[in-house]
Each structure stands twice: as structure tokens, then as C-alpha cells.
Design an enzyme around this catalytic site. Structure first.
Site, mmCIF file in Angstrom:
data_model
loop_
_atom_site.group_PDB
_atom_site.id
_atom_site.type_symbol
_atom_site.label_atom_id
_atom_site.label_comp_id
_atom_site.label_asym_id
_atom_site.label_seq_id
_atom_site.Cartn_x
_atom_site.Cartn_y
_atom_site.Cartn_z
ATOM 1 C CD GLU A 1 44.936 11.881 -89.336
ATOM 2 O OE1 GLU A 1 45.737 11.405 -90.170
ATOM 3 O OE2 GLU A 1 43.821 11.374 -89.094
ATOM 4 C CG ASP B 1 50.067 16.689 -91.637
ATOM 5 O OD1 ASP B 1 51.018 15.916 -91.449
ATOM 6 O OD2 ASP B 1 49.883 17.285 -92.713
ATOM 7 C CB SER C 1 46.217 9.235 -87.215
ATOM 8 O OG SER C 1 46.704 8.788 -88.461
ATOM 9 C CD GLU D 1 49.655 13.661 -88.155
ATOM 10 O OE1 GLU D 1 50.644 13.773 -88.895
ATOM 11 O OE2 GLU D 1 48.553 13.214 -88.547
#
Length: 227
Positions: free
Chosen positions: A37, A41, A110, A113
Site C-alpha cells: 500500500e 500510494d 488501500s 494502492e
């Protein structure tokens, strides 16, 4: 794009889909998806920034920053996750499922990502492979939605105030987990400018906590007649 990405390394995909609530209930399952994650991001911030830079040559830094925040916020990423059919493929603990985890924007965003990061690694760290997936999704977001969201981003509004009135150095956010369940953690964030705390906020994830801290800072400034 309406189906889950094809992976050569199925273990990598499985890890990307595995929330820590699942690992908590199945200790032998191995690593959950939070490290992926983190990487996802970073990839999204870069790719969305580059996308907007090319798409809007007439826009300045502040406007591009607001638009990027709107394009990759939790609500939008959750929609992307649903578009690529991630929701019911997420590996969640029983408690998270009972709490509506398959529809939880935080879990969806999440996981999205994490899957993007896993796809990047599965393709030998080829960012072009990720760009080919994400740019059509960016294209699908109506312009008016991006504009309306960008106009109300509290973190960017606070940063603009700071850089106009205090310093060119952006505000710093310090965020820690304070409790909550494994599938529903709670975070608290503080926003500092020149080592002074301007605001504090809570949220179900780091992004929401930081947003709440910025909103608290803006509210205090308004009360003081500074905004």
C-alpha cells in the site's frame, strides 16, 4: 478496464489483496498488504501528478496539487477499486466482513494502492505497465468532479494559508495509531508549522486524520480572524 489484472506471480497478488485483519485470524498466511500500500500510494502520487502536468499546461502548482489530491482521494480510489472488481476479492477477516468491509472506502482504496504496487513489481518495476492501467481510470473521472473536490481540500487550503502568511515550508503532519480494532484502526494527527502545533484531528486512517488536523487548524484560524 473491468477485470482484475493478470499476474505472473499469484503470491504477489494474494498478498496485495490480504488485509491485516485476515492475517490476524490466519497467522500462517504471511505478510499483509500494508507495505505494498505504501509503494502504491507513492506510484499514484507520481503518476497522477505527471498526468495532470501534461493534461493542464496552463495550471499552476497550487491548482495542480489540489487536483491531484482530488484525483487520488479515498473516495475516488475506492471507485477505481470497484471498477477493477477488487471489492469481493479482498481477503478480509470475519470481523471486517461483518462490518461491511467489502464496501468500506478505506479498505477498497488501500487495496487498490496495494494491487497497483504489486502489478508494478510483477512487471519488473515497469512504471509504464502501471500507467497503462491507471490513466484510463483517470480519464474516466469527470472534470467537474475533480474541480469540485479540489476546491474543498483542507490540507491544500491550510498549506496555501501557511505559505502566504508564515513560511514557504509546507506544514508537517505527525500521525500515530491510537487504537481501534485490526480492521478499523483509529489514528490521531497533529499538524505543525515552524514546530508549533496548529491543529489536531482523528480518523480511521492516516489520510483522514491529517485532513481532520488541517480542518481543525483552519477552524482555529477562522476563529482568530486570520482566515
Amino acid at each position: 478496464m473491468h477485470k482484475l489484472l493478470t499476474f505472473r506471480d499469484e503470491k504477489l497478488l494474494r498478498r496485495a489483496l490480504t488485509h491485516r485483519s485476515y492475517v490476524h485470524e490466519n497467522p500462517g498466511e504471511g505478510e499483509h498488504n500494508e507495505r505494498l500500500e505504501f509503494l502504491g500510494d507513492a506510484l499514484l502520487n507520481f503518476l497522477s501528478g505527471e498526468y495532470l502536468y501534461r493534461r493542464h499546461p496552463e495550471k499552476g502548482e497550487d491548482e495542480l496539487t489540489r487536483r491531484r489530491s482530488a484525483l487520488v482521494d479515498e473516495k475516488q480510489l475506492a471507485k477505481f477499486a470497484e471498477e477493477v472488481d477488487l471489492n469481493f476479492k479482498m481477503r478480509l477477516g470475519k470481523g471486517a466482513i461483518q462490518d461491511g468491509g467489502y464496501y468500506n472506502p478505506n479498505l477498497l482504496s488501500s487495496t487498490f494502492e496495494a494491487v497497483l504496487a504489486a502489478y508494478y513489481l510483477d512487471n519488473n518495476s515497469d512504471i509504464e505497465a502501471v500507467r497503462a492501467i491507471i490513466e484510463p481510470l483517470f480519464d474516466s473521472v469527470p472534470e467537474q468532479i475533480v474541480v469540485s473536490r479540489s476546491n474543498v481540500d483542507s490540507k491544500n487550503r491550510f498549506q496555501e494559508w501557511v505559505q502566504r502568511n508564515v513560511t514557504q515550508i509546507p506544514p508537517k503532519y505527525f500521525t500515530v495509531q491510537t487504537g481501534g480494532l485490526s480492521h478499523a484502526p483509529e489514528f490521531i494527527a497533529k499538524v505543525l508549522v515552524d514546530e508549533k502545533i496548529y491543529g489536531e484531528g482523528k480518523g480511521r486512517n492516516k489520510k483522514d486524520a491529517e485532513k481532520a488536523a488541517a480542518e481543525d487548524a483552519l477552524a482555529k484560524l477562522k476563529k482568530q480572524g486570520l482566515l
